[in-house]
Design an enzyme around this catalytic site. Structure first.
Site, PDB file in Angstrom:
ATOM      1  N   ASP A 139      61.657   0.581  60.584  1.00 26.76           N
ATOM      2  CA  ASP A 139      60.978   1.862  60.439  1.00 26.76           C
ATOM      3  C   ASP A 139      60.276   1.999  59.085  1.00 26.76           C
ATOM      4  O   ASP A 139      60.780   2.702  58.213  1.00 26.76           O
ATOM      5  CB  ASP A 139      62.013   2.996  60.604  1.00 26.76           C
ATOM      6  CG  ASP A 139      61.357   4.343  60.814  1.00 26.76           C
ATOM      7  OD1 ASP A 139      60.139   4.381  60.974  1.00 26.76           O
ATOM      8  OD2 ASP A 139      62.083   5.353  60.831  1.00 26.76           O
ATOM      9  N   GLU A 174      56.843   7.992  53.641  1.00 30.06           N
ATOM     10  CA  GLU A 174      58.212   8.441  53.914  1.00 30.06           C
ATOM     11  C   GLU A 174      59.259   7.663  53.126  1.00 30.06           C
ATOM     12  O   GLU A 174      60.065   8.242  52.410  1.00 30.06           O
ATOM     13  CB  GLU A 174      58.482   8.326  55.419  1.00 30.06           C
ATOM     14  CG  GLU A 174      59.901   8.702  55.798  1.00 30.06           C
ATOM     15  CD  GLU A 174      60.135   8.656  57.303  1.00 30.06           C
ATOM     16  OE1 GLU A 174      59.204   8.367  58.057  1.00 30.06           O
ATOM     17  OE2 GLU A 174      61.286   8.932  57.703  1.00 30.06           O
ATOM     18  N   GLU A 203      64.886   8.787  69.749  1.00 30.44           N
ATOM     19  CA  GLU A 203      65.404   9.806  68.840  1.00 30.44           C
ATOM     20  C   GLU A 203      65.497  11.169  69.521  1.00 30.44           C
ATOM     21  O   GLU A 203      65.035  12.184  68.996  1.00 30.44           O
ATOM     22  CB  GLU A 203      64.536   9.866  67.578  1.00 30.44           C
ATOM     23  CG  GLU A 203      64.498   8.528  66.858  1.00 30.44           C
ATOM     24  CD  GLU A 203      63.769   8.542  65.517  1.00 30.44           C
ATOM     25  OE1 GLU A 203      62.817   9.323  65.370  1.00 30.44           O
ATOM     26  OE2 GLU A 203      64.168   7.770  64.631  1.00 30.44           O
TER      27      GLU A 203
HETATM   28  C1  GCV Z   1      58.215  11.519  64.104  1.00 30.68           C
HETATM   29  C2  GCV Z   1      61.290   7.970  61.775  1.00 30.68           C
HETATM   30  C3  GCV Z   1      61.023   9.249  61.053  1.00 30.68           C
HETATM   31  C4  GCV Z   1      60.881  10.401  62.017  1.00 30.68           C
HETATM   32  C5  GCV Z   1      59.749  10.062  62.999  1.00 30.68           C
HETATM   33  C6  GCV Z   1      60.111   8.759  63.685  1.00 30.68           C
HETATM   34  C7  GCV Z   1      59.022   8.286  64.635  1.00 30.68           C
HETATM   35  O1  GCV Z   1      62.547   7.983  62.373  1.00 30.68           O
HETATM   36  O2  GCV Z   1      62.042   9.487  60.112  1.00 30.68           O
HETATM   37  O3  GCV Z   1      60.579  11.548  61.283  1.00 30.68           O
HETATM   38  O4  GCV Z   1      59.541  11.083  63.922  1.00 30.68           O
HETATM   39  O5  GCV Z   1      60.292   7.750  62.722  1.00 30.68           O
HETATM   40  O6  GCV Z   1      58.261   7.430  64.241  1.00 30.68           O
HETATM   41  O7  GCV Z   1      58.948   8.761  65.752  1.00 30.68           O
END
Ligand code: GCV
Length: 665
Positions: A351, A379, A272
């Site tokens: 995720d 989340e 990411e």
């Molecule tokens: C810390 C998901 C979440 C992100 C998070 C990522 C991760 O994509 O939406 O906020 O980033 O996981 O676990 O690194």
């Protein structure tokens, strides 16, 4: 009144006729920092629970005859961090081979007194299942928390670190549930957080790590892989470049001299948008091993995340499958990681959705240290507005049979080290705390915080046992009222699942914020998150005729997932593109199941909100009202999910609800 609650350590008076407690410490030094914390917790706990004074006796001394005599005693036959608590009449013994074990045993004792379960003839021995039991904070240094739903950070404000009484209370809570490691900053390490490994922050970090050490907790930092560039002014951060290695060697010398108790680093690389070894044509093992070698002289760990996938996918491309990525990137490197590297693997391949299969990497790797990563920050599971007790989900994951070998093949066996004899392994949770008065936004979300720690320590505990323990520590209720909360918790995940994404498909959520429905929100985006619904059916074909993801499992699981008729129904749409007319095992069509589950999920959400009303006057008003308010928001959310999902699939399929309920056109 303090600015924060004491969660399950509120030590309210219980009915009991003991009014003095004599404590002797045998075999441990009273000057040891953890033993000092233990003594102060006993004083605080017995004062609150029994209104009893605690007399600390010198070794071998004797206290008042009418009191409870508690001996904290060294017993080397008990495994590290384990303990035995026993009682015979007025004599209580807490035995352990080390200070951490003695502290955990002390919390166990207080728990038993609090719940009235310390019978006159009592004995319980507990040794931790997982060597590492960690919390991962996604706190940023500006005070925000990535995916935080409980206020701001209590560690950082305006790029400065705060260490105060709240830090100590936090450490007490963590120790009371057996947590022994805490990563204090977000895995997305940017801006000021990159400077945590510089002398700008060493003094404060040392102060924080000292508070943690008082409770047997090791502090860890998330690391920016590009630090040689961002802090060192170098051109590259190639893990095989000798100058880069030298830079890290010098940096680590500085860091571990200033912070000798630091446990090591957690790294999110090539994920990411974060930098990583791929930029230089290197593997994940090249990156992890370089850092591991650098920290090895200090006996530290590198925890390397496996959340690596292509986040710039094209929705038109039906061959690339995000679910495959972790296994594809990491499986071939099994056995190449050094001993002080641990791969941290999210529970599912996508995720933290409400339902996913277990990641095939867990057990797919047999020669590499592994750590399971779960998320108690809700989340995708209701953001601590909607009630969603996650321990049943975690239980399913740890009980999952991977078939990686004939015996000892569950995820629990792998992460505990029982399967392959690993020492560096365990479990970590993305934490759900913030500086809200009640720490977790929703008072009931504290059950996930408590539950994760208890489960990490003892994976044989059931979700129900943990829920009941938490309720007993938190509230003072008659058994039938305890049952109400326990049942609400135990049903909550199923309810949330029913009104959100059906049968393992996931997503369908508002992009970015991840709260509330948006069925096509992620359908045409770059994140690899598609449901592929058309007028005939929905779901992703991950069988050998589709993306092939199902074949990443050992044959016993692969064959089950690969065929629509054998696939566990709760995961049907994760693995297959299924016609709306397909009949499920109970004879209902898929489309009818979607309608039914959404109506049922919403109405059961209303039911549990009604259950909470029955507790009015029995739960402290402030806590009662906070939760009531969350339920009002949950019902609004559940209705939105119900109606948007039902309308969406009615419009796509043109098939009416057999039961003629209201579906908006
Ligand atoms: C810390 C998901 C979440 C992100 C998070 C990522 C991760 O994509 O939406 O906020 O980033 O996981 O676990 O690194």
């Amino acid at each position: 009144m303090s600015d924060w609650t004491q969660l399950w350590l509120n030590y309210r008076k219980v009915s009991c006729d003991i009014n003095s407690v004599n404590v002797s410490i045998e075999g441990f030094s009273c000057d040891n920092r953890i033993i000092k914390s233990l003594i102060s917790e006993l004083e605080r706990g017995f004062k609150g629970l029994l209104d009893a004074d605690v007399n600390i006796l010198a070794e071998g001394g004797s206290g008042k005859a009418d009191g409870l005599n508690v001996a904290i005693k060294k017993e080397t036959s008990i495994l590290a961090e384990g303990y035995r608590v026993s009682r015979k009449g007025s004599d209580v013994l807490v035995e352990a081979s080390d200070e951490r074990g003695a502290l955990y045993g002390t919390y166990h004792l207080l728990r038993m007194v609090n719940s009235g379960e310390l019978s006159d003839d009592y004995e319980k021995k507990c040794e931790p299942d997982n060597p590492l039991r960690m919390m991962n904070h996604w706190d940023n240094m500006d005070g925000s928390i990535e995916r935080g739903y409980s206020g701001r950070s209590f560690f950082y404000k305006n790029n400065e670190i705060t260490v105060d009484e709240r830090t100590r209370d936090y450490a007490r809570f963590m120790a009371s549930i057996g947590i022994n490691g805490v990563v204090i900053n977000n895995v997305n390490v940017k801006d000021a957080a990159s400077y945590l490994i510089t002398d700008r922050y060493f003094d404060k970090l040392k102060e924080m790590s000292d508070v943690f050490a008082d409770y047997g907790i090791k502090m860890y930092l998330s690391l920016n892989f590009a630090s040689p560039i961002e802090l060192g002014g170098m051109e590259v951060c190639d893990p095989l470049d000798p100058d880069v290695i030298k830079w890290w060697e010098d940096k680590c010398k500085e860091v571990f001299t200033a912070l000798p108790d630091l446990g090591g680093f957690l790294v999110k690389a090539d994920s990411e948008g974060r930098p990583g070894p791929f930029t230089y044509g290197r593997t994940q093992a090249d990156g992890a091993n370089m850092l591991a070698d650098v920290v090895k002289p200090y006996d530290k760990l590198i925890i390397w995340r496996c959340f690596v996938y292509n986040c710039t996918q094209d929705w038109r491309d039906t061959k690339t499958d995000r679910a495959r990525a972790g296994y594809d990137y990491f499986k071939d490197l099994d056995g190449k990681y050094h001993e002080n590297v641990i791969l941290q693997i999210k529970n599912g391949p996508m995720d933290f959705q409400i339902r996913e299969p277990v990641s095939p990497l867990l057990g797919g790797l047999t020669k590499t240290n592994q750590m399971l990563e779960v998320q108690i920050a809700q989340e995708y599971t209701g953001q601590q507005i909607d009630l969603c007790y996650l321990i049943p989900l975690f239980k399913e994951v740890i009980d999952f049979k991977t078939y990686c070998q004939k015996e000892k093949d569950t995820v629990a066996d792998i992460i505990s080290g029982r399967a392959f004899g690993n020492k560096n392994c365990g479990i970590a949770a993305v934490i759900n705390t913030g500086n809200d008065l009640n720490w977790t936004g929703n008072d009931l979300a504290a059950a996930n915080l408590y539950g994760f720690g208890r489960l990490a320590f003892d994976m044989s505990l059931s979700a129900e046992e943990i829920a009941r323990e938490w309720v007993k520590q938190t509230y003072t209720l008659e058994k039938e009222d305890e049952d109400i909360i326990v049942n609400m918790l135990l049903n909550s995940r199923e309810i949330y699942e029913k009104y959100t994404c059906p049968l393992g498909i996931g997503w369908m959520v508002t992009p970015n914020t991840h709260y509330g429905p948006s069925v096509d929100g992620y359908e045409y985006s770059r994140w690899g998150t598609y449901h592929r619904a058309d007028h005939l059916g929905l779901g992703v074909d991950r069988s050998d005729k589709g993306t092939g993801y199902a074949m990443q499992y050992y044959p016993e699981n692969a064959s089950k997932y690969n065929e629509m008729d054998k696939c566990p129904e709760e995961l049907l749409l994760f693995f297959h593109h299924v016609p709306y007319s397909y009949r499920l095992k109970d004879g209902r069509t898929l489309i009818q199941y979607i309608y039914d589950s959404h109506f049922e999920g919403e109405s059961r959400a209303e039911e549990i909100a009604g259950d909470w009303e029955k507790l009015k006057g029995k739960i402290p008003d402030d806590s009662f009202n906070r939760v009531k308010n969350r339920f009002e928001r949950q019902i609004y959310n559940a209705k939105e999910w119900r109606d948007q999902v039902n309308t969406y699939f009615y419009r796509k399929s043109g098939i009416a609800d057999e039961k003629g309920r209201k579906i908006y056109e």
